[in-house]
Design an enzyme around this catalytic site. Structure first.
Site, PDB file in Angstrom:
ATOM      1  N   ASN A 149      38.463  49.987  38.632  1.00 20.56           N
ATOM      2  CA  ASN A 149      37.558  49.894  39.780  1.00 20.56           C
ATOM      3  C   ASN A 149      36.220  50.596  39.551  1.00 20.56           C
ATOM      4  OD1 ASN A 149      39.737  51.923  39.918  1.00 20.56           O
ATOM      5  ND2 ASN A 149      38.516  52.780  41.586  1.00 20.56           N
ATOM      6  N   SER A 197      44.982  42.905  46.349  1.00 15.95           N
ATOM      7  CA  SER A 197      44.497  43.290  47.676  1.00 15.95           C
ATOM      8  C   SER A 197      43.507  42.260  48.194  1.00 15.95           C
ATOM      9  CB  SER A 197      43.810  44.656  47.557  1.00 15.95           C
ATOM     10  OG  SER A 197      43.215  45.014  48.777  1.00 15.95           O
ATOM     11  N   GLY A 198      43.653  41.889  49.467  1.00 17.36           N
ATOM     12  CA  GLY A 198      42.782  40.858  50.033  1.00 17.36           C
ATOM     13  C   GLY A 198      41.331  41.281  50.161  1.00 17.36           C
ATOM     14  N   HIS A 199      41.108  42.553  50.529  1.00 19.65           N
ATOM     15  CA  HIS A 199      39.722  42.914  50.861  1.00 19.65           C
ATOM     16  C   HIS A 199      38.819  43.055  49.642  1.00 19.65           C
ATOM     17  CE1 HIS A 199      39.436  47.460  50.301  1.00 19.65           C
ATOM     18  NE2 HIS A 199      40.734  47.295  50.202  1.00 19.65           N
ATOM     19  N   CYS A 324      34.284  60.196  46.064  1.00 16.84           N
ATOM     20  CA  CYS A 324      33.822  60.960  47.213  1.00 16.84           C
ATOM     21  C   CYS A 324      35.004  61.192  48.143  1.00 16.84           C
ATOM     22  CB  CYS A 324      32.738  60.170  47.931  1.00 16.84           C
ATOM     23  SG  CYS A 324      31.985  61.060  49.264  1.00 16.84           S
TER      24      CYS A 324
HETATM   25  N1  PLP Z   1      43.878  49.731  43.081  1.00 23.67           N
HETATM   26  C1  PLP Z   1      42.564  49.601  42.802  1.00 23.67           C
HETATM   27  C2  PLP Z   1      42.138  49.421  41.381  1.00 23.67           C
HETATM   28  C3  PLP Z   1      41.629  49.632  43.834  1.00 23.67           C
HETATM   29  O1  PLP Z   1      40.331  49.516  43.554  1.00 23.67           O
HETATM   30  C4  PLP Z   1      42.093  49.804  45.172  1.00 23.67           C
HETATM   31  C5  PLP Z   1      41.127  49.913  46.293  1.00 23.67           C
HETATM   32  O2  PLP Z   1      40.170  50.646  46.235  1.00 23.67           O
HETATM   33  C6  PLP Z   1      43.471  49.912  45.399  1.00 23.67           C
HETATM   34  C7  PLP Z   1      44.322  49.874  44.332  1.00 23.67           C
HETATM   35  C8  PLP Z   1      44.019  50.062  46.783  1.00 23.67           C
HETATM   36  O3  PLP Z   1      43.989  48.828  47.454  1.00 23.67           O
HETATM   37  P1  PLP Z   1      44.028  48.778  49.064  1.00 23.67           P
HETATM   38  O4  PLP Z   1      42.705  49.295  49.531  1.00 23.67           O
HETATM   39  O5  PLP Z   1      44.235  47.339  49.399  1.00 23.67           O
HETATM   40  O6  PLP Z   1      45.177  49.608  49.495  1.00 23.67           O
END
Ligand code: PLP
Length: 389
Positions: A149, A197-199, A324
């Site tokens: 991420n 994850s959908g969002h 953060c």
């Molecule tokens: N894994 C990664 C690599 C992510 O970027 C995120 C969200 O920031 C998550 C897991 C967590 O997903 P959710 O926000 O749908 O719980």
């Protein structure tokens, strides 16, 4: 606002919103209800399951809807720990998302062992080290993210899965940042579990899915009314599920049309403009294995916290390379694992792009970055020049 923080969350696609609205208005029946209205909603949920499965090359029966990435990840870890106590070791990397790191901490607190495989300075897992860490008969699960991420670095999932399976371990991948951005196919990359994850793919927050291969057993995290084929108790978030299905369908279409190339061109233009003005700029992460949507950018001697404030004032939404928490900036564990110095980590910003960004967005944002860097460096009196164009 110019929104360059798609790895944090994405705007809901208007077509996704359209698809879900009828399930907030008229199609409110419980999908478990036996009458016609319930059966209609059930069919829509099953169609969404097919859409998500298609994005992954999975079978619909292998898809369970959840509340998002975090739940899917927790569910996998808890299930493997519960069903396979004689295999107490979990292997992760130091660049995992907090959802994996904290779930791993729980694995350990409950008597399991957690081993962290090192990553190379380019962010990719050290496959040689992973190979030597795998212990047949002891390692139960390897849980490594498909794409990071913060840096966008893409993992060699195929090799990871092959190696882990050869040692008799199961494989989970956090594909939250990869799903919908790069082609994922569980038939050619045979992971056992995959979280999404959908969002992060233009569906609403609080939606997600878990792929569980039909080859493996699974114990639900949430028990209750036996929904989701006994895999996740609780009345389904029907509008969210419909939205996720539509988002998956659109993502699959965009993987096949020119969208990826268009976003990559925007991202590359952004990097090029900044580089021309700040030649000492560095980009974290393997150049050849980086999501086309992500730039983790270090502007040496240019405090990222100050940059965030100036960019916010200029209407640019982006993130620091540091996490953060409660308003305080902490050094990013991802950059730390990649051996980036604390000083460079404190000068790192993350920009992440999505299909709604335009050329004028990235050009304005690049100019705002250059301008802000100039101001910060002047204020710091560090003497490094920013070339103005
Ligand atoms: N894994 C990664 C690599 C992510 O970027 C995120 C969200 O920031 C998550 C897991 C967590 O997903 P959710 O926000 O749908 O719980």
């Amino acid at each position: 606002m110019i929104y360059l923080d798609a790895n944090a969350t994405t705007p809901v696609d208007p077509a996704v919103l359209e698809a879900m609205l009828p399930y907030l208005r008229e199609h409110y029946a419980n999908p478990s209800a036996s009458y016609a209205a319930g059966r209609r909603v059930r069919r829509a949920v099953e169609q969404a399951r097919t859409q998500v499965a298609a994005l992954l090359g999975a079978r619909p029966a292998e898809i369970t809807f959840t509340s998002g990435g975090t739940e899917s990840i927790n569910a996998v870890h808890a299930s493997v720990r519960a069903l396979w106590p004689e295999r107490p070791e979990l292997i992760i990397t130091g660049t995992e998302h907090a959802a994996v790191l904290e779930s791993a901490r729980r694995w350990q607190a409950q008597g399991g062992q957690v081993t962290t495989a090192p990553v190379h300075p380019d962010g990719r897992v050290d496959l040689g080290a992973l190979h030597s860490l795998l212990r047949p008969g002891i390692t139960g699960l390897v849980s490594i993210m498909w794409a990071n991420n913060e840096t966008g670095v893409i993992a060699p999932m195929h090799e990871i899965a092959a190696m882990a399976h050869a040692a008799g371990a199961l494989v989970h991948t956090d594909a939250v940042q990869a799903a919908g951005k790069i082609s994922l196919d569980v038939r050619t990359t045979p992971v056992d579990f995959l979280s999404l994850s959908g969002h992060k793919m233009h569906a609403p927050k609080g939606t997600g899915a878990l792929y569980v291969s039909q080859r493996v057993r699974f114990e639900p995290l949430l028990v209750g009314g036996g929904q989701e084929n006994e895999r996740r108790g609780g009345t389904e978030n029907v509008p969210g599920i419909i939205a996720l299905g539509k988002a998956a369908e659109l993502a699959a279409q965009h993987l096949a049309d020119g969208t990826k190339a268009r976003i990559k061109a925007l991202r590359d233009r952004f990097e090029h403009l900044i580089h021309a003005a700040v030649p000492e700029m560095r980009i974290h992460g393997s150049p050849a294995h980086r999501l086309h949507t992500t730039t983790s950018l270090c502007l040496p001697e240019t405090d990222a916290a100050g940059m965030l404030i100036l960019l916010d004032q200029a209407g640019i939404a982006c993130s620091a390379g540091s996490a953060c928490h409660a308003g305080a900036l902490h050094a990013s564990h991802v950059l730390e694992a990649m051996d980036v110095s604390a000083r460079d980590a404190a000068c790192t910003l993350r920009f992440s792009f999505n299909r709604f960004n335009t050329k004028s967005d990235v050009e304005s944002a690049a100019h705002a970055v250059i301008e802000s860097a100039h101001k910060i460096r002047e204020a710091q009196g560090c003497g490094l020049a920013v070339i103005s164009h």
